[in-house]
Design a protein around this motif. Structure first.
Motif, PDB file in Angstrom:
ATOM      1  N   LEU A 132      46.491  26.241   7.163  1.00  0.00           N
ATOM      2  CA  LEU A 132      47.670  26.943   7.662  1.00  0.00           C
ATOM      3  C   LEU A 132      47.394  27.540   9.043  1.00  0.00           C
ATOM      4  O   LEU A 132      48.246  27.486   9.943  1.00  0.00           O
ATOM      5  CB  LEU A 132      48.077  28.036   6.679  1.00  0.00           C
ATOM      6  N   GLU A 133      46.198  28.077   9.227  1.00  0.00           N
ATOM      7  CA  GLU A 133      45.837  28.607  10.540  1.00  0.00           C
ATOM      8  C   GLU A 133      45.789  27.491  11.585  1.00  0.00           C
ATOM      9  O   GLU A 133      46.258  27.655  12.715  1.00  0.00           O
ATOM     10  CB  GLU A 133      44.479  29.314  10.465  1.00  0.00           C
ATOM     11  N   LEU A 134      45.232  26.346  11.197  1.00  0.00           N
ATOM     12  CA  LEU A 134      45.153  25.209  12.114  1.00  0.00           C
ATOM     13  C   LEU A 134      46.550  24.719  12.483  1.00  0.00           C
ATOM     14  O   LEU A 134      46.839  24.449  13.656  1.00  0.00           O
ATOM     15  CB  LEU A 134      44.343  24.083  11.469  1.00  0.00           C
ATOM     16  N   SER A 473      60.966  24.674  16.491  1.00  0.00           N
ATOM     17  CA  SER A 473      61.413  25.975  15.973  1.00  0.00           C
ATOM     18  C   SER A 473      61.531  25.940  14.460  1.00  0.00           C
ATOM     19  O   SER A 473      61.149  26.892  13.762  1.00  0.00           O
ATOM     20  CB  SER A 473      62.759  26.361  16.597  1.00  0.00           C
ATOM     21  N   GLN A 474      62.056  24.836  13.943  1.00  0.00           N
ATOM     22  CA  GLN A 474      62.160  24.686  12.486  1.00  0.00           C
ATOM     23  C   GLN A 474      60.774  24.661  11.847  1.00  0.00           C
ATOM     24  O   GLN A 474      60.551  25.279  10.795  1.00  0.00           O
ATOM     25  CB  GLN A 474      62.921  23.406  12.147  1.00  0.00           C
ATOM     26  N   ASP A 475      59.853  23.941  12.483  1.00  0.00           N
ATOM     27  CA  ASP A 475      58.487  23.888  11.963  1.00  0.00           C
ATOM     28  C   ASP A 475      57.840  25.262  11.985  1.00  0.00           C
ATOM     29  O   ASP A 475      57.108  25.632  11.054  1.00  0.00           O
ATOM     30  CB  ASP A 475      57.641  22.901  12.782  1.00  0.00           C
ATOM     31  N   ARG A 476      58.087  26.030  13.035  1.00  0.00           N
ATOM     32  CA  ARG A 476      57.520  27.379  13.125  1.00  0.00           C
ATOM     33  C   ARG A 476      58.086  28.269  12.020  1.00  0.00           C
ATOM     34  O   ARG A 476      57.346  29.052  11.407  1.00  0.00           O
ATOM     35  CB  ARG A 476      57.785  27.976  14.498  1.00  0.00           C
ATOM     36  N   GLU A 481      57.261  31.001   6.834  1.00  0.00           N
ATOM     37  CA  GLU A 481      57.650  31.174   5.431  1.00  0.00           C
ATOM     38  C   GLU A 481      56.471  30.912   4.504  1.00  0.00           C
ATOM     39  O   GLU A 481      56.251  31.652   3.539  1.00  0.00           O
ATOM     40  CB  GLU A 481      58.809  30.239   5.089  1.00  0.00           C
ATOM     41  N   GLN A 482      55.710  29.849   4.792  1.00  0.00           N
ATOM     42  CA  GLN A 482      54.557  29.537   3.954  1.00  0.00           C
ATOM     43  C   GLN A 482      53.483  30.602   4.095  1.00  0.00           C
ATOM     44  O   GLN A 482      52.864  31.026   3.110  1.00  0.00           O
ATOM     45  CB  GLN A 482      53.991  28.162   4.323  1.00  0.00           C
ATOM     46  N   GLU A 487      50.746  35.398   1.597  1.00  0.00           N
ATOM     47  CA  GLU A 487      50.420  36.823   1.690  1.00  0.00           C
ATOM     48  C   GLU A 487      51.101  37.612   0.583  1.00  0.00           C
ATOM     49  O   GLU A 487      50.507  38.520  -0.009  1.00  0.00           O
ATOM     50  CB  GLU A 487      50.828  37.369   3.062  1.00  0.00           C
ATOM     51  N   GLU A 488      52.357  37.272   0.304  1.00  0.00           N
ATOM     52  CA  GLU A 488      53.093  37.974  -0.749  1.00  0.00           C
ATOM     53  C   GLU A 488      52.484  37.696  -2.114  1.00  0.00           C
ATOM     54  O   GLU A 488      52.398  38.603  -2.962  1.00  0.00           O
ATOM     55  CB  GLU A 488      54.564  37.544  -0.741  1.00  0.00           C
TER      56      GLU A 488
END
Length: 504
Positions: A132-134, A473-476, A481-482, A487-488
């Motif tokens: 996810l960071e990558l 923008s959609q990908d961001r 969200e992921q 985190e949640e």
């Protein structure tokens, strides 16, 4: 005493020998400490709560176990050192649990669980975080590329094939091509992420358990999107590692190709890009030098990342289809290093691209040299003079050779030279006016008329740019969200543990 006896006396006569400790157990312990500690305790929390919910553990026992889990999780794991009394970090933590709550409770927290499914779960938790960071850094690069694309819709430059100037294009068209490759890299990384983000827990050693557990409960507590259903697959399957390694290899291979371009473009000979001062280094002896070390290191790191990721594929190759946790102890750090290096490359090149200066005049001049608009001359002869394409191509080739011999560029050609060459090829003269010759030798005109979908015409490039901005923008948003969902899930699990301890 023989050599064998002397060696065993020094190295130890029972497992683990000193050599085994120094070469394997200690390095593996350090890797587990550095990478897996947090994930281990997340798995403990989720599993114990599930055992309690299913009535396998009493609330009182679960409370004692979770209190010890929380206490141990707060230790400074960076200070942990290998202890020869324990095979690895897992057994060290189990021993500390035993000291706090006794052998029976410390053992019961592992009911319906194995080192196998627990190990794979920890690997998947850590790997999804790094993926996810990558992906986030890949998205940043895409955003930077689109920012710069918007500034250079009409910045003319040569496109190259076979390393030779081929036809005029724009810098925006070129950077959009890099973006589109990187967008596909994003898709590959997301595919790997979705396959990694699946829970193996409940598979136990490899055939599940006779206890009435709930695999979905643990899956949801840990924020996994799904379960690896077949328990044999959950333990034996390693394609989630291969897919992550392969996506990393493709990403860094793709980046390495255009990074090589950038190194050429910022040479004094090309003089197309000027790397900003924070990312160049002055020679220790030659004060005129502006060494593009940020780009050079990016190229090197990209290659190193590919090598580490390739090591993962090689290590899994021909590994038996079963538990490979021991292999993974050695394998995982290669994957983490590959991803860490990839992120460094992405950060460096995002900074370089965002801050570089572009020599528009130099690029335009290079696009006027080397007869690279002559394709348009051939096309104009077909469209406007009715000459067959292959004949027109032959005429254009003869003109380029003649101009080269006479030291002229295409814009130096005269109508008389056109007539002379067409007479030689066709047996009859074809006339082009000065205005027509000026138009077909103009790289701006060459670009403007290429309005086909995907072409370099500024209007077409602008259309592509806007579409890609929307998709990015959609990908961001999807990435955020992921990121928020993981985190949640972690907050929710930790909150539930605290409420359980207080209320049990």
């Amino acid at each position: 005493m023989g050599i064998r006896e002397e060696w065993l006396k020094a190295d130890g006569s029972s497992f683990p020998g000193k050599t085994y400790v120094e070469c394997l157990l200690k390095p593996v312990f350090n890797d587990q400490r550095d990478y897996l500690f947090h994930a281990m305790f997340q798995v403990h929390r989720a599993h114990v709560l599930m055992l309690c919910d299913k009535g396998i553990l009493s609330a009182a026992d679960a409370k004692k176990i979770l209190q010890a889990v929380e206490e141990l999780s707060r230790c400074n794991h960076k200070e942990l050192q290998y202890d020869p009394r324990y095979e690895d970090l897992f057994f060290m933590m189990e021993a500390r649990m035993t000291e706090k709550i006794g052998t029976e409770l410390a053992g019961n927290m592992h009911i319906a669980r194995s080192r196998n499914d627990m190990g794979v779960a920890m690997y998947r938790i850590v790997l999804r975080e790094r993926l996810l960071e990558l992906i986030g850094k890949v998205l940043t690069l895409r955003e930077v590329l689109l920012e710069v694309c918007e500034e250079h819709l009409e910045t003319v430059m040569p496109a190259y094939t076979h390393t030779q100037p081929a036809q005029p294009t724009t810098l925006s068209h070129y950077l959009l091509a890099i973006h589109d490759v990187t967008e596909r890299d994003t898709r590959r990384l997301w595919s790997a992420y979705h396959n990694v983000n699946r829970s193996p827990l409940g598979a136990a050693a490899i055939t599940t358990t006779g206890f009435d557990i709930c695999r979905d409960m643990v899956k949801e507590s840990l924020g996994f999107a799904g379960t690896v259903e077949n328990s044999y697959d959950a333990i034996a399957g390693a394609d989630y590692l291969l897919e992550t390694a392969a996506a990393t290899i493709v990403l860094m291979t793709n980046m390495g190709r255009w990074i090589q371009d950038f190194l050429l473009f910022c040479t004094r000979e090309f003089d197309a890009f000027r790397i900003a001062d924070p990312y160049v280094q002055i020679s220790s002896i030659m004060p005129q030098k502006r060494n593009p070390v940020s780009v050079e290191h990016s190229r090197s790191l990209a290659s190193s990342a590919v090598a580490d990721a390739q090591a993962v594929c090689t290590m899994i190759h021909n590994t038996p289809f079963g538990d490979i946790v021991d292999t993974e102890d050695d394998l995982q750090p290669h994957l983490y290093r590959a991803m860490d290096k990839s992120m460094r490359v992405l950060d460096l090149m995002s900074a370089v691209i965002r801050t570089m200066e572009v020599n528009r005049e130099r690029l335009l001049q290079k696009a006027r040299e080397g007869y690279i608009t002559i394709t348009e001359l051939a096309d104009a002869m077909v469209r406007e003079k009715g000459i067959p394409f292959r004949t027109a191509h032959h005429i254009a080739s003869q003109l380029a050779q003649k101009a080269y011999r006479e030291g002229k560029e295409l814009y130096d050609l005269s109508p008389e030279m056109i007539e002379l060459v067409t007479k030689d090829v066709l047996g009859t003269k074809i006339a082009l006016t000065h205005e027509e010759l000026s138009r077909v030798s103009d790289p701006l005109y060459f670009i403007e008329v290429r309005k086909c979908p995907g072409g370099p015409s500024p209007a077409e490039t602008k259309r592509m740019l806007e579409e890609r901005k929307t998709r990015t923008s959609q990908d961001r948003r999807g990435w955020q969200e992921q990121h928020d969902a993981l985190e949640e899930a972690e907050r929710k699990l930790c909150r539930r543990v605290q409420e359980f301890i207080r209320g049990a």
